[in-house]
Design a protein around this motif. Structure first.
Motif, PDB file in Angstrom:
ATOM      1  N   PRO A  58       4.371   3.065  12.805  1.00  0.00           N
ATOM      2  CA  PRO A  58       3.608   3.547  11.647  1.00  0.00           C
ATOM      3  C   PRO A  58       3.901   4.999  11.275  1.00  0.00           C
ATOM      4  O   PRO A  58       3.898   5.337  10.093  1.00  0.00           O
ATOM      5  N   LEU A  73       7.326   5.042   9.499  1.00  0.00           N
ATOM      6  CA  LEU A  73       7.176   4.402   8.193  1.00  0.00           C
ATOM      7  C   LEU A  73       6.437   5.326   7.234  1.00  0.00           C
ATOM      8  O   LEU A  73       6.853   5.491   6.082  1.00  0.00           O
ATOM      9  N   GLU A  74       5.365   5.949   7.701  1.00  0.00           N
ATOM     10  CA  GLU A  74       4.604   6.873   6.853  1.00  0.00           C
ATOM     11  C   GLU A  74       5.478   8.038   6.382  1.00  0.00           C
ATOM     12  O   GLU A  74       5.417   8.444   5.219  1.00  0.00           O
ATOM     13  N   VAL A 108       7.928   6.700   3.676  1.00  0.00           N
ATOM     14  CA  VAL A 108       7.206   6.432   2.430  1.00  0.00           C
ATOM     15  C   VAL A 108       6.857   7.746   1.733  1.00  0.00           C
ATOM     16  O   VAL A 108       7.038   7.885   0.519  1.00  0.00           O
ATOM     17  N   GLN A 128       9.765  -3.592   5.606  1.00  0.00           N
ATOM     18  CA  GLN A 128       8.627  -2.718   5.880  1.00  0.00           C
ATOM     19  C   GLN A 128       8.396  -1.744   4.716  1.00  0.00           C
ATOM     20  O   GLN A 128       7.263  -1.544   4.278  1.00  0.00           O
ATOM     21  N   LEU A 129       9.473  -1.127   4.238  1.00  0.00           N
ATOM     22  CA  LEU A 129       9.347  -0.189   3.120  1.00  0.00           C
ATOM     23  C   LEU A 129       8.886  -0.890   1.849  1.00  0.00           C
ATOM     24  O   LEU A 129       8.066  -0.348   1.100  1.00  0.00           O
ATOM     25  N   GLU A 146       6.986  -3.423   1.503  1.00  0.00           N
ATOM     26  CA  GLU A 146       5.554  -3.695   1.559  1.00  0.00           C
ATOM     27  C   GLU A 146       4.742  -2.412   1.407  1.00  0.00           C
ATOM     28  O   GLU A 146       3.723  -2.383   0.721  1.00  0.00           O
ATOM     29  N   ALA A 147       5.205  -1.336   2.027  1.00  0.00           N
ATOM     30  CA  ALA A 147       4.450  -0.088   2.016  1.00  0.00           C
ATOM     31  C   ALA A 147       4.483   0.634   0.671  1.00  0.00           C
ATOM     32  O   ALA A 147       3.520   1.315   0.316  1.00  0.00           O
ATOM     33  N   LEU A 148       5.576   0.518  -0.084  1.00  0.00           N
ATOM     34  CA  LEU A 148       5.689   1.326  -1.302  1.00  0.00           C
ATOM     35  C   LEU A 148       4.817   0.840  -2.469  1.00  0.00           C
ATOM     36  O   LEU A 148       4.187   1.701  -3.086  1.00  0.00           O
ATOM     37  N   PRO A 149       4.795  -0.298  -2.969  1.00  0.00           N
ATOM     38  CA  PRO A 149       5.622  -1.491  -2.830  1.00  0.00           C
ATOM     39  C   PRO A 149       6.897  -1.402  -3.681  1.00  0.00           C
ATOM     40  O   PRO A 149       6.947  -0.653  -4.649  1.00  0.00           O
TER      41      PRO A 149
END
Length: 187
Positions: free
Chosen positions: A5, A8-9, A12, A44-45, A47-50
């Motif tokens: 996490p 990923l944070e 992002v 992963q990116l 989903e996180a951005l989207p």
């Protein structure tokens, strides 16, 4: 290879803080040798951005098509987006050995392109973030054979040799904004 996490944070945040350079889109390129974990990171990116993900595997025209795939993503996706139009590419069907259906890539705030060769120098001015992912050769080969089957080993070894030439010529790892090892740690 999944990133934790915190990593990923950080990725992002870097993408969101970057200026859009592909029209109004912030382009993330994830490059590195086969089997290093690019696709998992892209998911992963996304989903996180989207963001939508374009997989270079869908653009190569077979085992000898790395450079043609790079040309194709430029001509069919990135150049139209840079000109303010939606992109569109035709997926290569590896089993049929021919092109199949078309996929739309609409203009959006974020786009992730992942795959070998995606970090080509000529896309540098369009890119908000270039991520390099690497892992040891034996680990990559094992991952890729698990995905593609033992019958692909000869092709994979030739692909790995071709990758080395492309990455040496392009200097992709050296130009990357972020470098990750095969376990998802920033190096």
């Amino acid at each position: 290879m999944s990133v934790g996490p915190d990593v990923l944070e950080e990725l992002v945040q870097r993408v969101r803080e970057a200026a859009p350079r592909l029209g109004r889109t912030r382009l993330v390129l994830i490059d590195g040798p086969s089997g290093s974990g690019k696709t998992t990171l892209a998911d992963q990116l996304a989903e996180a951005l989207p963001a939508q993900v374009v997989h270079m595997d869908d653009l190569y025209d077979g085992w000898n098509g790395m450079l043609a795939g790079v040309d194709r993503v430029g001509a069919q996706v990135l150049e139209p987006l840079a000109d303010g139009h939606d992109g569109r590419y035709q997926r290569y069907d590896w089993y049929a050995g021919d092109y199949a259906e078309w996929h739309d890539v609409p203009r959006a705030p974020y786009l992730v392109v992942e795959g070998c060769g995606s970090g080509a120098r000529r896309f540098g001015e369009l890119t908000a973030l270039l991520v390099w992912v690497e892992a040891p050769d034996d680990e990559r080969l094992a991952r890729t054979l698990a995905r593609d089957g033992e019958g692909a080993e000869e092709h994979l070894r030739a692909w790995m040799a071709a990758e080395r030439v492309v990455y040496e010529t392009e200097g992709t790892a050296q130009r990357a904004d972020v470098r990750l090892d095969g376990r998802g740690a920033i190096t």
